[in-house]
Design a protein around this motif. Structure first.
Motif, PDB file in Angstrom:
ATOM      1  N   ASP A 252       9.819   7.086   3.308  1.00  0.00           N
ATOM      2  CA  ASP A 252      10.759   6.120   3.860  1.00  0.00           C
ATOM      3  C   ASP A 252      10.537   4.751   3.214  1.00  0.00           C
ATOM      4  OD1 ASP A 252      11.482   3.932   6.005  1.00  0.00           O
ATOM      5  OD2 ASP A 252      12.587   5.736   6.586  1.00  0.00           O
ATOM      6  N   PHE A 253      11.595   4.179   2.632  1.00  0.00           N
ATOM      7  CA  PHE A 253      11.463   2.890   1.944  1.00  0.00           C
ATOM      8  C   PHE A 253      11.060   1.777   2.905  1.00  0.00           C
ATOM      9  CE2 PHE A 253      14.927   4.443  -1.217  1.00  0.00           C
ATOM     10  CZ  PHE A 253      14.003   5.295  -1.796  1.00  0.00           C
ATOM     11  N   LYS A 254      11.521   1.875   4.133  1.00  0.00           N
ATOM     12  CA  LYS A 254      11.178   0.846   5.123  1.00  0.00           C
ATOM     13  C   LYS A 254       9.682   0.897   5.433  1.00  0.00           C
ATOM     14  CE  LYS A 254      12.957  -1.105   9.439  1.00  0.00           C
ATOM     15  NZ  LYS A 254      14.004  -0.958  10.491  1.00  0.00           N
ATOM     16  N   ASP A 255       9.155   2.104   5.612  1.00  0.00           N
ATOM     17  CA  ASP A 255       7.720   2.257   5.876  1.00  0.00           C
ATOM     18  C   ASP A 255       6.895   1.778   4.686  1.00  0.00           C
ATOM     19  OD1 ASP A 255       8.191   3.295   8.365  1.00  0.00           O
ATOM     20  OD2 ASP A 255       8.045   5.397   7.735  1.00  0.00           O
ATOM     21  N   LEU A 256       7.331   2.134   3.478  1.00  0.00           N
ATOM     22  CA  LEU A 256       6.588   1.760   2.274  1.00  0.00           C
ATOM     23  C   LEU A 256       6.486   0.248   2.096  1.00  0.00           C
ATOM     24  CD1 LEU A 256       7.968   4.397  -0.251  1.00  0.00           C
ATOM     25  CD2 LEU A 256       5.556   4.020   0.249  1.00  0.00           C
ATOM     26  N   SER A 257       7.451  -0.480   2.608  1.00  0.00           N
ATOM     27  CA  SER A 257       7.464  -1.931   2.428  1.00  0.00           C
ATOM     28  C   SER A 257       6.595  -2.665   3.440  1.00  0.00           C
ATOM     29  CB  SER A 257       8.902  -2.463   2.533  1.00  0.00           C
ATOM     30  OG  SER A 257       9.391  -2.339   3.866  1.00  0.00           O
ATOM     31  N   ARG A 258       6.147  -1.966   4.472  1.00  0.00           N
ATOM     32  CA  ARG A 258       5.391  -2.616   5.543  1.00  0.00           C
ATOM     33  C   ARG A 258       3.930  -2.810   5.159  1.00  0.00           C
ATOM     34  NH1 ARG A 258       8.102   1.002  10.377  1.00  0.00           N
ATOM     35  NH2 ARG A 258       9.852  -0.393  10.835  1.00  0.00           N
ATOM     36  N   PRO A 259       3.366  -3.982   5.475  1.00  0.00           N
ATOM     37  CA  PRO A 259       1.955  -4.260   5.142  1.00  0.00           C
ATOM     38  C   PRO A 259       0.988  -3.269   5.777  1.00  0.00           C
ATOM     39  CG  PRO A 259       3.096  -6.282   5.755  1.00  0.00           C
ATOM     40  CD  PRO A 259       4.038  -5.155   6.078  1.00  0.00           C
ATOM     41  N   GLU A 260       1.360  -2.705   6.929  1.00  0.00           N
ATOM     42  CA  GLU A 260       0.457  -1.786   7.620  1.00  0.00           C
ATOM     43  C   GLU A 260       0.570  -0.341   7.122  1.00  0.00           C
ATOM     44  OE1 GLU A 260       4.145  -2.347  10.315  1.00  0.00           O
ATOM     45  OE2 GLU A 260       2.888  -3.557   8.966  1.00  0.00           O
ATOM     46  N   TYR A 261       1.345  -0.117   6.067  1.00  0.00           N
ATOM     47  CA  TYR A 261       1.465   1.241   5.527  1.00  0.00           C
ATOM     48  C   TYR A 261       0.070   1.742   5.153  1.00  0.00           C
ATOM     49  CZ  TYR A 261       3.323   5.175   2.819  1.00  0.00           C
ATOM     50  OH  TYR A 261       3.626   6.428   2.358  1.00  0.00           O
ATOM     51  N   PRO A 262      -0.314   2.940   5.611  1.00  0.00           N
ATOM     52  CA  PRO A 262      -1.719   3.386   5.477  1.00  0.00           C
ATOM     53  C   PRO A 262      -2.204   3.585   4.037  1.00  0.00           C
ATOM     54  CG  PRO A 262      -0.313   5.139   6.334  1.00  0.00           C
ATOM     55  CD  PRO A 262       0.501   3.896   6.369  1.00  0.00           C
ATOM     56  N   ASN A 263      -1.348   4.095   3.161  1.00  0.00           N
ATOM     57  CA  ASN A 263      -1.766   4.346   1.777  1.00  0.00           C
ATOM     58  C   ASN A 263      -1.487   3.092   0.940  1.00  0.00           C
ATOM     59  OD1 ASN A 263      -2.048   5.210  -0.918  1.00  0.00           O
ATOM     60  ND2 ASN A 263      -1.487   7.303  -0.389  1.00  0.00           N
ATOM     61  N   LYS A 264      -2.490   2.251   0.794  1.00  0.00           N
ATOM     62  CA  LYS A 264      -2.319   0.967   0.120  1.00  0.00           C
ATOM     63  C   LYS A 264      -1.947   1.135  -1.354  1.00  0.00           C
ATOM     64  CE  LYS A 264      -3.396  -1.084   3.918  1.00  0.00           C
ATOM     65  NZ  LYS A 264      -2.297  -1.650   4.750  1.00  0.00           N
ATOM     66  N   THR A 265      -2.523   2.117  -2.011  1.00  0.00           N
ATOM     67  CA  THR A 265      -2.226   2.348  -3.433  1.00  0.00           C
ATOM     68  C   THR A 265      -0.766   2.740  -3.621  1.00  0.00           C
ATOM     69  OG1 THR A 265      -4.500   3.068  -3.825  1.00  0.00           O
ATOM     70  CG2 THR A 265      -2.855   3.677  -5.475  1.00  0.00           C
ATOM     71  N   GLU A 266      -0.297   3.621  -2.753  1.00  0.00           N
ATOM     72  CA  GLU A 266       1.095   4.083  -2.811  1.00  0.00           C
ATOM     73  C   GLU A 266       2.054   2.922  -2.545  1.00  0.00           C
ATOM     74  OE1 GLU A 266       2.694   8.366  -1.663  1.00  0.00           O
ATOM     75  OE2 GLU A 266       2.279   7.144   0.113  1.00  0.00           O
ATOM     76  N   ARG A 267       1.717   2.103  -1.544  1.00  0.00           N
ATOM     77  CA  ARG A 267       2.566   0.957  -1.215  1.00  0.00           C
ATOM     78  C   ARG A 267       2.595  -0.039  -2.373  1.00  0.00           C
ATOM     79  NH1 ARG A 267       1.838  -4.275   0.909  1.00  0.00           N
ATOM     80  NH2 ARG A 267       3.734  -5.027   1.964  1.00  0.00           N
ATOM     81  N   GLU A 268       1.454  -0.296  -2.988  1.00  0.00           N
ATOM     82  CA  GLU A 268       1.385  -1.243  -4.095  1.00  0.00           C
ATOM     83  C   GLU A 268       2.245  -0.780  -5.271  1.00  0.00           C
ATOM     84  OE1 GLU A 268      -1.903  -3.044  -7.252  1.00  0.00           O
ATOM     85  OE2 GLU A 268      -2.578  -2.188  -5.345  1.00  0.00           O
ATOM     86  N   GLU A 269       2.184   0.527  -5.548  1.00  0.00           N
ATOM     87  CA  GLU A 269       2.989   1.067  -6.660  1.00  0.00           C
ATOM     88  C   GLU A 269       4.479   0.974  -6.337  1.00  0.00           C
ATOM     89  OE1 GLU A 269       3.307   2.921 -10.514  1.00  0.00           O
ATOM     90  OE2 GLU A 269       1.895   1.619  -9.437  1.00  0.00           O
ATOM     91  N   TYR A 270       4.823   1.253  -5.080  1.00  0.00           N
ATOM     92  CA  TYR A 270       6.232   1.131  -4.652  1.00  0.00           C
ATOM     93  C   TYR A 270       6.729  -0.294  -4.858  1.00  0.00           C
ATOM     94  CZ  TYR A 270      10.193   0.449  -1.502  1.00  0.00           C
ATOM     95  OH  TYR A 270      11.419   0.098  -0.973  1.00  0.00           O
ATOM     96  N   LEU A 271       5.944  -1.275  -4.411  1.00  0.00           N
ATOM     97  CA  LEU A 271       6.363  -2.674  -4.523  1.00  0.00           C
ATOM     98  C   LEU A 271       6.454  -3.115  -5.981  1.00  0.00           C
ATOM     99  CD1 LEU A 271       4.359  -4.353  -1.602  1.00  0.00           C
ATOM    100  CD2 LEU A 271       6.761  -3.681  -1.640  1.00  0.00           C
ATOM    101  N   ARG A 272       5.537  -2.651  -6.825  1.00  0.00           N
ATOM    102  CA  ARG A 272       5.583  -3.007  -8.257  1.00  0.00           C
ATOM    103  C   ARG A 272       6.878  -2.512  -8.888  1.00  0.00           C
ATOM    104  NH1 ARG A 272       1.212  -1.144 -12.040  1.00  0.00           N
ATOM    105  NH2 ARG A 272       1.789  -2.931 -13.309  1.00  0.00           N
TER     106      ARG A 272
END
Length: 420
Positions: A252-272
Motif C-alpha cells: 500500500d503506497f499510503k502505508d509505505l509513506s508513513r514514518p512508522e512503516y516497519p520495514n525502514k529499508t523498504e520505505r526508504e527505497e520507496y521514497l527514493r
C-alpha cells in the motif's frame, strides 16, 4: 436559512404525474417528481465534478457560506460551468427546446444529489426570462436515509447508469479518495459495486489518488487538487502506479509513506524512487507528452540495472527541487511556474541525467537483442519433435531441407561475424 421542501408541497411546490425509479437501501421504487422553484434548491458542495474548483476557491482564502443561498449558488454555478462549458451549452439548448427530460434528486433541505448541471442550465434560462422550475424527486433523510445511502445513490446515478461520467479525471480521483480514504464510506469492493466497475479498476484509481495526494505534499501544496488538475497529472499518475506496483508488489503506497512503516529499508527505497519520479514530473511538466516520458523513465531507468546509479546521481536534483518548494510559504499554480523558471538550471541538469540513463539502457537493450532473438529461435527449434522429422513425406521433407539449408547458411553468416 432552513428549508423544508416537503412542507411546501401543495403551495410553492407542485407534485407532477411523473416518477423516477431509484434504488435506495437495496430497494427499487418509483418516486414522485415535483416542480420546485429554483430559489428553494442549492448546489452540493461535495459534488465530485467540482472538487478541484472548491479546493482552489478555499486555497485562495474564500469560504463556502450558505447563509445567503443565492450568493452560494452563484459561486458554485461558475464552477459547474467551468468544469465542462460545452456540455452546459448543449444541455441548456436541449432543455430550452424540449424541457427538462430527466428529473433530478434533492434532499428535503434543498441540496441537490443529482442534477447539478440541469439546475445550472435552468438558472441560466431563468436569467434569460424563461419561466422554469427544477423537476426533481424529494428525499427526506428523516426517513432513515443516512450519508452513506445518499452517497451510494449519487454514485449509482453518476456511474452505474448507461451514460459516461464526464468528470475531469482529477476531480474523479478526489471524489474516490474522499469517499474511500477520508470519509471511509465504502470499501474498494463496495465502491466498485456502486459504480459498476471492477474492484481492480477502483484499486488502481485509489492508488493514483494516493500518489496525487503525496505529490501535492511533495511540492508543498497539500490538498490543492486544482494544481494536479492544471498540470493534467492523470496520465503521469497512471504510469507511476504501474512503475511502483512493479517495484513494490501488493504494498500500500499510503502505508509505505508513513514514518512508522516497519520495514525502514523498504520505505526508504520507496521514497527514493517515488521522489525521483515526482521530481521528474515537476521539472518536465511542460513536455509535450509527459505520460510517455514517465513511462520511458520507468522502463529504461527505474526497472533497469542502472537504477541505483541513477538515483545516486539524481539525488541532488531531487533535494534542490524539494527544498526550494518546501521553503515557499504558499505554492499555487502561479508559483509552480515561477519556481520552474527559478530552477531552470537544475531542471536542465535533471533532464540530462534522465535522458542519458534512458539512452544508455536503450543501447544495452539493442546490444542484447540479437542474443534474445537467437535464444528465442533456439527455443522454437527445440520444440520440433525429431520422430516427426524422420517421418516426413517427400514434399514436406523437400521443404524441410530447403528451410534447414537457409538456417545453416544464416548460422554461418553469424559465425563469420564473431569469428566462430
Amino acid at each position: 436559512m432552513t428549508i423544508d421542501l416537503k412542507s411546501l408541497i401543495g403551495s410553492r411546490i407542485q407534485e407532477t404525474t411523473g416518477t423516477r425509479k431509484l434504488t435506495i437501501k437495496g430497494e427499487t421504487d418509483n418516486y414522485t417528481v415535483c416542480k420546485i422553484p429554483l430559489d428553494l434548491v442549492h448546489y452540493n458542495e461535495k459534488n465530485g465534478r467540482i472538487a478541484t474548483y472548491i479546493s482552489q476557491y478555499l486555497t485562495e482564502g474564500n469560504k463556502i457560506d450558505k447563509d445567503v443561498i443565492e450568493d452560494y449558488n452563484m459561486v458554485l454555478q461558475k464552477f459547474i460551468e467551468n468544469s465542462n462549458s460545452n456540455a452546459i451549452k448543449t444541455t441548456k439548448q436541449n432543455i430550452d427546446r424540449f424541457g427538462q427530460r430527466v428529473p433530478g434528486v434533492v434532499l428535503n433541505d434543498g441540496r441537490i444529489i443529482d442534477g447539478n448541471r440541469r439546475f445550472t442550465c435552468l438558472r441560466l434560462l431563468k436569467n434569460e426570462g424563461k419561466d422554469v422550475y427544477f423537476e426533481a424527486v424529494i428525499l427526506d433523510p428523516k426517513n432513515g436515509i443516512d450519508d452513506r445511502d445518499i452517497k451510494r445513490l449519487e454514485l449509482n446515478l453518476q456511474h452505474a447508469e448507461e451514460r459516461p461520467v464526464d468528470y475531469n479525471p482529477i476531480d474523479n480521483l478526489v471524489d474516490i479518495y474522499r469517499d474511500i480514504s477520508i470519509d471511509k464510506l465504502f470499501t474498494i469492493k463496495e465502491y466498485a459495486e456502486n459504480t459498476n466497475k471492477r474492484p481492480k479498476e477502483v484499486e488502481v484509481s485509489l492508488k493514483k489518488a494516493e500518489l496525487m495526494v503525496q505529490y501535492l505534499e511533495f511540492i508543498n501544496a497539500p490538498g490543492q487538487y486544482f494544481i494536479a488538475r492544471d498540470m493534467e497529472l492523470d496520465g503521469p499518475l497512471q504510469e507511476l502506479v504501474g512503475i511502483l506496483n512493479k517495484e513494490f508488489k501488493k504494498l500500500d503506497f499510503k502505508d509505505l509513506s508513513r514514518p512508522e512503516y516497519p520495514n525502514k529499508t523498504e520505505r526508504e527505497e520507496y521514497l527514493r524512487i517515488r521522489n525521483a519520479l515526482f521530481t521528474a514530473i515537476f521539472t518536465n511538466r511542460e513536455k509535450g507528452d509527459l505520460t510517455r516520458y514517465i513511462r520511458e523513465m520507468g522502463k529504461f531507468v527505474i526497472h533497469s540495472t542502472n537504477r541505483d546509479d541513477f538515483l545516486d546521481e539524481y539525488e541532488e536534483v531531487v533535494e534542490e527541487v524539494y527544498e526550494t518548494l518546501q521553503d515557499q510559504e504558499e505554492v499555487t499554480t502561479q508559483t509552480v511556474k515561477e519556481i520552474g523558471k527559478e530552477l531552470e538550471v537544475v531542471r536542465k541538469e535533471g533532464k540530462d541525467i534522465i535522458d542519458r540513463k534512458i539512452q544508455d539502457t536503450q543501447i544495452k537493450v539493442a546490444r542484447k537483442k540479437p542474443v534474445e532473438l537467437l535464444n528465442q529461435a533456439l527455443a522454437d527449434l527445440e520444440r520440433i519433435d525429431l520422430d516427426q522429422v524422420s517421418r516426413l513425406k517427400s514434399e514436406d521433407e523437400k521443404e524441410f531441407r530447403l528451410v534447414l539449408g537457409k538456417i545453416d547458411s544464416m548460422l554461418k553468416k553469424f559465425g563469420g561475424k564473431i569469428e566462430v
